[in-house]
Scaffold this motif. Structure first.
Motif, PDB file in Angstrom:
ATOM      1  N   TYR A  69       0.831  -1.208   0.000  1.00 52.90           N
ATOM      2  CA  TYR A  69       0.000   0.000   0.000  1.00 52.90           C
ATOM      3  C   TYR A  69       0.869   1.264   0.000  1.00 52.90           C
ATOM      4  O   TYR A  69       0.631   2.182  -0.787  1.00 52.90           O
ATOM      5  CB  TYR A  69      -0.933  -0.006   1.215  1.00 52.90           C
ATOM      6  N   GLU A  80       1.059   3.988  -2.830  1.00 52.27           N
ATOM      7  CA  GLU A  80       0.681   5.341  -2.418  1.00 52.27           C
ATOM      8  C   GLU A  80       1.702   6.365  -2.930  1.00 52.27           C
ATOM      9  O   GLU A  80       1.340   7.489  -3.289  1.00 52.27           O
ATOM     10  CB  GLU A  80       0.588   5.381  -0.890  1.00 52.27           C
ATOM     11  N   HIS A  81       2.962   5.967  -2.962  1.00 51.00           N
ATOM     12  CA  HIS A  81       4.035   6.843  -3.441  1.00 51.00           C
ATOM     13  C   HIS A  81       4.251   6.724  -4.949  1.00 51.00           C
ATOM     14  O   HIS A  81       5.104   7.411  -5.510  1.00 51.00           O
ATOM     15  CB  HIS A  81       5.336   6.549  -2.689  1.00 51.00           C
TER      16      HIS A  81
END
Length: 78
Positions: free
Chosen positions: A11, A15-16
């Motif tokens: 995740y 997310e990055h």
């Protein structure tokens, strides 16, 4: 790494906006090696945990410890 911890790592990576290849390049390892770490096929060294956390500007505990695993102080009975 346990299942929830692996999911959290995935995740945070997504997310990055990083791919397996980008993470591997940042860590100086192969894409296959990184994939194995994230998918629980290979153990994660303390050094790599620190390096991964730094990439995400987090503490290793924030990524690799389950959220319900907090260290608490014990009150003394003085």
């Amino acid at each position: 790494m346990r299942g929830l911890t692996r999911l959290k790592l995935r995740y945070v990576r997504k997310e990055h906006g990083y791919t397996y290849q980008q993470m591997a390049s940042k860590l100086g390892i192969t894409k296959s090696y990184y994939w194995q770490i994230e998918n629980g096929k290979r153990g994660l060294s303390y050094e790599n945990a620190i390096r991964i956390a730094k990439i995400f500007h987090r503490k290793p505990d924030d990524i690799f410890l389950p959220e319900n695993n907090h260290v608490s102080r014990l009150a003394s009975d003085d």
